[in-house]
Design a protein around this motif. Structure first.
Motif, PDB file in Angstrom:
ATOM      1  N   ASP A  79     -48.765  19.934  37.174  1.00  5.08           N
ATOM      2  CA  ASP A  79     -48.174  19.136  36.096  1.00  5.08           C
ATOM      3  C   ASP A  79     -48.884  17.802  35.864  1.00  5.08           C
ATOM      4  O   ASP A  79     -48.506  17.041  34.965  1.00  5.08           O
ATOM      5  CB  ASP A  79     -46.696  18.855  36.404  1.00  5.08           C
ATOM      6  N   MET A  80     -49.890  17.499  36.658  1.00  3.55           N
ATOM      7  CA  MET A  80     -50.509  16.170  36.588  1.00  3.55           C
ATOM      8  C   MET A  80     -51.450  16.032  35.406  1.00  3.55           C
ATOM      9  O   MET A  80     -51.992  17.002  34.880  1.00  3.55           O
ATOM     10  CB  MET A  80     -51.269  15.887  37.895  1.00  3.55           C
ATOM     11  N   GLN A  81     -51.633  14.772  34.998  1.00  2.50           N
ATOM     12  CA  GLN A  81     -52.543  14.451  33.913  1.00  2.50           C
ATOM     13  C   GLN A  81     -53.993  14.552  34.385  1.00  2.50           C
ATOM     14  O   GLN A  81     -54.284  14.445  35.576  1.00  2.50           O
ATOM     15  CB  GLN A  81     -52.300  13.021  33.427  1.00  2.50           C
ATOM     16  N   ASP A  82     -54.875  14.722  33.434  1.00  2.00           N
ATOM     17  CA  ASP A  82     -56.299  14.776  33.747  1.00  2.00           C
ATOM     18  C   ASP A  82     -56.775  13.435  34.297  1.00  2.00           C
ATOM     19  O   ASP A  82     -56.467  12.375  33.752  1.00  2.00           O
ATOM     20  CB  ASP A  82     -57.087  15.122  32.481  1.00  2.00           C
ATOM     21  N   GLY A  83     -57.506  13.485  35.408  1.00  2.00           N
ATOM     22  CA  GLY A  83     -58.104  12.280  35.976  1.00  2.00           C
ATOM     23  C   GLY A  83     -57.243  11.514  36.954  1.00  2.00           C
ATOM     24  O   GLY A  83     -57.617  10.397  37.348  1.00  2.00           O
ATOM     25  N   VAL A  84     -56.122  12.061  37.353  1.00  2.00           N
ATOM     26  CA  VAL A  84     -55.246  11.337  38.281  1.00  2.00           C
ATOM     27  C   VAL A  84     -55.956  11.083  39.606  1.00  2.00           C
ATOM     28  O   VAL A  84     -56.870  11.811  40.000  1.00  2.00           O
ATOM     29  CB  VAL A  84     -53.925  12.089  38.547  1.00  2.00           C
ATOM     30  N   VAL A  85     -55.503  10.050  40.293  1.00  2.95           N
ATOM     31  CA  VAL A  85     -56.035   9.678  41.596  1.00  2.95           C
ATOM     32  C   VAL A  85     -54.924   9.842  42.635  1.00  2.95           C
ATOM     33  O   VAL A  85     -53.812   9.335  42.443  1.00  2.95           O
ATOM     34  CB  VAL A  85     -56.538   8.220  41.583  1.00  2.95           C
ATOM     35  N   GLU A 145     -49.812  14.729  53.923  1.00  2.00           N
ATOM     36  CA  GLU A 145     -48.888  14.335  52.860  1.00  2.00           C
ATOM     37  C   GLU A 145     -49.306  14.927  51.522  1.00  2.00           C
ATOM     38  O   GLU A 145     -48.466  15.281  50.698  1.00  2.00           O
ATOM     39  CB  GLU A 145     -48.792  12.809  52.788  1.00  2.00           C
ATOM     40  N   ILE A 146     -50.605  15.044  51.296  1.00  2.00           N
ATOM     41  CA  ILE A 146     -51.152  15.724  50.122  1.00  2.00           C
ATOM     42  C   ILE A 146     -51.603  17.105  50.584  1.00  2.00           C
ATOM     43  O   ILE A 146     -52.478  17.214  51.452  1.00  2.00           O
ATOM     44  CB  ILE A 146     -52.347  14.942  49.535  1.00  2.00           C
ATOM     45  N   ASN A 147     -51.016  18.155  50.039  1.00  2.00           N
ATOM     46  CA  ASN A 147     -51.336  19.513  50.491  1.00  2.00           C
ATOM     47  C   ASN A 147     -52.672  19.943  49.886  1.00  2.00           C
ATOM     48  O   ASN A 147     -52.730  20.547  48.813  1.00  2.00           O
ATOM     49  CB  ASN A 147     -50.225  20.483  50.105  1.00  2.00           C
ATOM     50  N   ALA A 206     -47.635  18.698  46.315  1.00  2.00           N
ATOM     51  CA  ALA A 206     -47.944  20.102  46.558  1.00  2.00           C
ATOM     52  C   ALA A 206     -48.299  20.796  45.239  1.00  2.00           C
ATOM     53  O   ALA A 206     -48.395  20.146  44.183  1.00  2.00           O
ATOM     54  CB  ALA A 206     -46.750  20.784  47.225  1.00  2.00           C
ATOM     55  N   ALA A 207     -48.473  22.106  45.299  1.00  2.00           N
ATOM     56  CA  ALA A 207     -48.994  22.870  44.163  1.00  2.00           C
ATOM     57  C   ALA A 207     -48.213  22.621  42.879  1.00  2.00           C
ATOM     58  O   ALA A 207     -48.805  22.418  41.809  1.00  2.00           O
ATOM     59  CB  ALA A 207     -49.007  24.356  44.505  1.00  2.00           C
TER      60      ALA A 207
END
Length: 426
Positions: A289-295, A305-307, A283-284
């Protein structure tokens, strides 16, 4: 409004039928269980006079199950359980069978999706075969008058079983349903090997990225999550598991995986794969907080499951960077890549073919004998959710072993008596 069969909606029926037929024939070549059952069903006609309504992923392996039902004497009406998993050519090939009507079509919208389900229900099924529960829930909510003539049904997937179990506990499940998802044959092979292999293969094909050296976050350590974690680890990835169940979390820890919560994992993962069947797993607060380019990929069931709504609100721009890869760029420039619109990556990605053929042969074999059981002994089962009789699950395992030429030991009478008796001391 009622949907028309797919053959009425494609441009080149002959070409599609030929292509679909080739795919189905290839699947059957590698499905010894369904091949054996089809031969038995043709001879004994256990489903004669029945109408089987189905909502499944309509592709070649599923078609083998559908044709096995028809070989047993059933009239079959089928549609998809996911708008992106249908192979139109396979759907057309099924529709060409005199005892099968297929309404499944790739890429339909929500309105068309439920029109197709309603069309299946319009055939007045006496047995339902479901993946995700949409068919059985639609019958209960919109067509309750159909229930009295339904012998029973089967449900194949974790998400559908969760929903059916809640329905049963509320006293709202009005005909017997077999919980195919929780059989040993389904857990040990379909969930672990099928989901594990097909999810990773389709992520790799969609992205053209390697697993070696990646930090892969697996959300959920049920049987599907175990399979994904095991296969990713085997390809050189560092696997991090997130869980809400303390026993499963401990199991993952004892099997050598790092276990943490998603808030912590969000900062470190290169690839995130959800396998929970629940909503808002990512979620948001995680996207920020994710790194650049995550999949991000989903190997659960529905696209919740992915908002994606929250991700869309955070994004300043979106674009398709590869077929099946949607890039969301956030305010700080971080790029988050979502595969297959958050739907089942092993079925909805552009190159997706679902689980390996041999794996689905086992799961669909269980479905087939469960339908046979309902027709032959449906009166033995009250309304509600039922475990699959263990003898049926073993029947499929034995059929597979026979096809592989594998012999196993048979207990002697003395051994059986010893194991079945409480009178023997130490």
């Amino acid at each position: 409004m009622t949907a028309d069969p797919i053959s009425d909606r494609v441009d080149d029926v002959d070409e599609a039928r030929t292509s679909g037929r080739q795919k189905i024939d290839w699947a059957f070549e590698h499905m010894p269980i369904l091949t054996a059952l089809r031969e038995d069903f043709e001879a004994s006609q256990p489903l004669a006079g029945e109408t089987v309504g189905m909502a499944l992923h309509v592709e070649a392996k599923t078609a083998a199950l559908v044709e096995t039902m028809a070989a047993g004497g059933a009239e079959v009406a089928i549609t998809g359980c996911n708008p992106l998993s249908t192979h139109d050519d396979v759907s057309v090939a099924l529709d060409a069978h005199e005892n099968i009507t297929s309404y499944a079509e790739h890429g339909i919208d929500d309105v068309e999706y439920y029109e197709a389900i309603d069309a299946v229900i319009g055939h007045d099924p006496t047995v339902t075969v479901d993946d995700g529960g949409d068919l059985v829930f639609r019958i209960h909510e919109e067509f309750p008058e159909k229930i009295d003539t339904i012998i029973g049904g089967t449900e194949e997937t974790t998400t559908g079983v969760h929903r059916l179990r809640a329905m049963d506990e509320d006293g709202e499940l009005d005909y017997p349903m077999f919980n195919v998802n929780d059989t040993p044959m389904k857990h040990l092979f379909d969930n672990v090997h099928g989901t594990g292999e097909s999810a990773l293969a389709n992520i790799a094909m969609t992205t053209n990225l390697s697993w070696a050296g990646k930090t892969v976050v697996v959300a959920g350590y049920g049987y599907c999550g175990r399979g994904v974690a095991k296969k990713a680890d085997g390809q050189g990835a560092k696997v991090v598991v997130t869980e809400i169940d303390p026993r499963r979390a401990l199991e993952a820890h004892m099997e050598g995986y790092e276990v943490t919560n998603m808030d912590d994992a969000a900062e470190r993962g290169d690839v995130f794969i959800t396998t929970t069947g629940n909503r808002d797993v990512l979620a948001a607060r995680h996207f920020e907080d994710m790194q650049d380019g995550v999949v991000l990929a989903n190997a659960g069931h529905f696209d919740i499951e992915i908002n994606l709504e929250e991700l869309g609100e955070l994004a300043t721009s979106t674009r398709e960077v590869r077929d099946g890869v949607q890039e969301y760029e956030l305010v700080d420039g971080t790029r988050v890549n979502v595969l297959a619109e958050g739907r089942l990556v092993n079925l909805a990605a552009p190159t997706a073919l679902g689980h390996p053929v041999e794996v689905m042969d086992q799961s669909f074999g269980v479905q087939a004998v469960c339908v046979r059981e309902l027709v032959e002994r449906g009166d033995d089962y009250d309304a509600g959710l039922h475990d699959v009789p263990d003898a049926l699950d073993k029947e499929i395992a034995e059929t597979k072993l026979d096809a592989e030429g594998i012999d196993i030991d048979v207990p002697t009478d003395v051994q059986r008596e010893y194991m079945d008796s409480w009178r023997h001391g130490t």
